[in-house]
Design an enzyme around this catalytic site. Structure first.
Site, PDB file in Angstrom:
ATOM      1  CB  ALA A 164      -0.913  -0.001   1.223  1.00 22.65           C
ATOM      2  CB  SER A 165       1.766   3.728  -2.015  1.00 21.25           C
ATOM      3  OG  SER A 165       2.446   4.965  -2.117  1.00 21.25           O
ATOM      4  CB  ALA A 166      -0.703   6.705   2.355  1.00 17.43           C
ATOM      5  CB  SER A 167       0.260  11.622   1.215  1.00 20.68           C
ATOM      6  OG  SER A 167      -0.263  11.611   2.528  1.00 20.68           O
TER       7      SER A 167
ATOM      8  CB  ALA B 210       4.470   5.854   5.305  1.00 19.36           C
TER       9      ALA B 210
ATOM     10  CB  VAL C 125       2.881  -0.967   4.073  1.00 23.57           C
ATOM     11  CG1 VAL C 125       3.115  -2.266   4.847  1.00 23.57           C
ATOM     12  CG2 VAL C 125       2.403   0.142   5.004  1.00 23.57           C
TER      13      VAL C 125
ATOM     14  CE  LYS D 156       2.639   4.288   8.662  1.00 22.02           C
ATOM     15  NZ  LYS D 156       1.638   4.528   9.744  1.00 22.02           N
TER      16      LYS D 156
ATOM     17  CG  ASP E 128      -9.040   6.000  10.916  1.00 23.56           C
ATOM     18  OD1 ASP E 128     -10.221   6.212  10.589  1.00 23.56           O
ATOM     19  OD2 ASP E 128      -8.108   6.006  10.103  1.00 23.56           O
TER      20      ASP E 128
END
Length: 517
Positions: free
Chosen positions: A184-187, A189, A191, A205, A343
């Site tokens: 997975a990729s977010a702004s 970090a 994983v 991460k 969350d």
């Protein structure tokens, strides 16, 4: 231009403050000397804050981010013109200038698109807005639900270099294998799956390079902008603008320190262990020797999201009991743990192969002051007893208000909202998983949760009550669980079922009470 040394900046600020009319720095030209001294001290503190931000962000950060912001604004404006949205925005601005009621939706949509284009800081800020209906207008809360934190992954070479720099060792000295493709990729970090030399399968991460400096600069300048506006117009202090921005800044910068997230996970794991709850739920085991400030290595969980009904049935004989376990553990952590998971959307709650519930992603956690928890407990007890006035009384106890609140009117409004919640029927959507399996999901889960939460906030606000952000966090998580209940256990009444322990009615934290799944 060339950056001024701190002393030159201070001198320039001093010359400016002495050259402007006295009325610009105090409420009136004849203000008492005490007010003048207070303003002078405020100006000095503002200057110190400005210098601290400039030092921490670096001399070139402001210029670079200003150019990037101008470019993002120009591209967003061009998109608005091309898509026909510019006219709506212009009409809303003109109506606002005339003092008329404004439809916030076009402005909120444009701002959300701009935030996504501006990158990591503003994506995170958008998510903060989406989760803070007690602080921001409903149209913005709704729109920023779409502020998706998914980005293209950083190249493996850069990730490898970051991990080695953070750990101070070659990758091969820590990991037997390390997948080049991100899970997975977010702004902030991404994983990767990996295997430690000791054989454990882990999720790693890794913070993307440069993100920390960008966040530090952006948030610093936002804070200074708020401080400056409040200095120039002291009336803004009543809006708590600086406090809101300071909270955003603190919350988002804390997320950059993966060492803090590691501590959050360990605190939650210790809570599970100390209270005999490890048979119901778990959080990933962490590996401090393979972690650092920008790298977090933890156990790789294999499971399915809490909304994957077909997947849950393959791991649990009793999906209803699995849900109750998840709800019990989360509710008890609100009262009995230093932190609670703030969350709990479906992606962060997994049903594992052994039937336990896995809590993941502890970047966003909450802490509930005793006053608020006491009021929440009272609210729950009043609801079970159908005591609408008691519910209103507890809402008033936890809120901030400048005037007396009509308890009876509030009770009537709250009762109508709760009637709506109990009457909701979820839309269950069946989806093919591509491997022959069919998964069941709750359609528009997040939108429903948001609308219900906004309705609660609207009722409080219309009755002159300002609820704390902690309450909004708690209610949003509770509404997520309400959606899961409608899918997994439609006949379950969590507030009246003896198997559900919400930490109220004098019931303590159970030790070893495991519902067979």
């Amino acid at each position: 231009g060339e950056a001024l040394p701190d002393a030159d900046v201070a001198a320039s600020f001093g010359r400016w403050s002495s050259s402007v009319p006295h009325t610009a720095l105090s409420a009136t030209a004849t203000a008492p000397s005490l007010d003048s001294e207070k303003r002078r001290q405020e100006a000095q503190r503002l200057l110190e804050d400005i210098l601290d931000v400039v030092r921490s962000a670096g001399p070139q950060a402001g210029a670079v981010r200003s150019f990037q912001a101008l470019r993002a604004a120009a591209l967003t404006a061009l998109d608005a013109v091309r898509d026909g949205e510019a006219r709506e925005v212009l009409q809303a601005i003109q109506a606002f200038a005339r003092g008329e009621a404004v439809d916030d939706a076009p402005l909120a949509r444009l701002l959300r698109k701009l935030f996504q284009r501006l990158g990591s800081t503003y994506v995170k800020l958008g998510q903060f807005i989406a989760s803070s209906p007690t602080l921001f207008p409903p149209a913005y809360v709704r729109e920023f639900q779409q502020c998706l934190d998914r980005t293209e992954p950083t190249s493996y070479d850069i990730i490898e270099r970051t991990v080695e720099q953070e750990l101070g060792r070659p990758l091969s000295a820590v990991f037997r294998s390390f997948d080049k493709e991100a899970l997975a990729s977010a702004s902030v970090a991404q994983v990767h799956a990996a295997v430690l030399l000791s054989g454990e399968k882990v999720a790693v991460k890794v913070q993307k390079p440069g993100v920390g400096q960008v966040l530090e600069a952006d948030l610093g300048f936002l804070y200074i902008a708020a401080r400056t506006l409040e200095f120039l117009n002291p009336e803004l202090a009543r809006t708590s603008l600086v406090d809101i921005v300071a909270e955003i800044r603190s919350s988002m910068l804390n997320e950059l320190d993966f060492g803090q997230e590691l501590k959050n996970i360990e605190v939650f794991r210790r809570f599970l262990r100390d209270n005999g709850l490890e048979g119901l739920a778990t959080a990933p085991r962490t590996f401090p020797q393979a972690s650092a400030k920008k790298v977090l290595t933890m156990e790789l969980f294999e499971g399915v999201p809490l909304i994957d009904l077909e997947g849950i049935r393959s791991y649990s004989r009793n999906p209803e009991a699995t849900l109750i376990n998840a709800l019990n553990v989360w509710a008890l952590s609100v009262r009995g743990c230093e932190i609670f998971h703030a969350d709990v959307h479906a992606g962060n709650l997994l049903v594992l192969k052994d039937g336990r519930v896995g809590f993941i992603d502890f970047g966003i956690v909450g802490r509930v002051p005793p006053k608020i928890w006491s009021a929440v407990e009272g609210l729950t007890i009043a609801f079970v007893a159908n005591d609408a006035r008691g519910m209103a009384r507890n809402l008033i106890a936890m809120g901030a208000t400048a005037a007396a609140v009509d308890e009876a009117a509030l009770a009537q409004d709250v009762a109508s909202v709760l009637a709506r919640i109990s009457g909701l029927e979820p839309e269950v959507v069946l989806r093919g998983a591509g491997n022959g399996r069919v998964t069941a999901e709750v359609a528009l889960d997040n939108e429903q949760v948001t609308e219900l939460l906004l309705e609660v906030i609207r009722v409080a606000d219309s009755n002159g009550l300002k609820l704390p952000r902690e309450f909004a966090l708690l209610v949003k998580q509770a509404l997520y669980f309400d959606r899961y209940t409608k899918l997994l256990a439609p006949e379950l009444d969590p507030l009246r079922d003896s198997r559900v322990n919400l930490g109220t009615r004098g019931r303590g934290i159970p030790r070893g009470d495991v519902i067979d799944v």
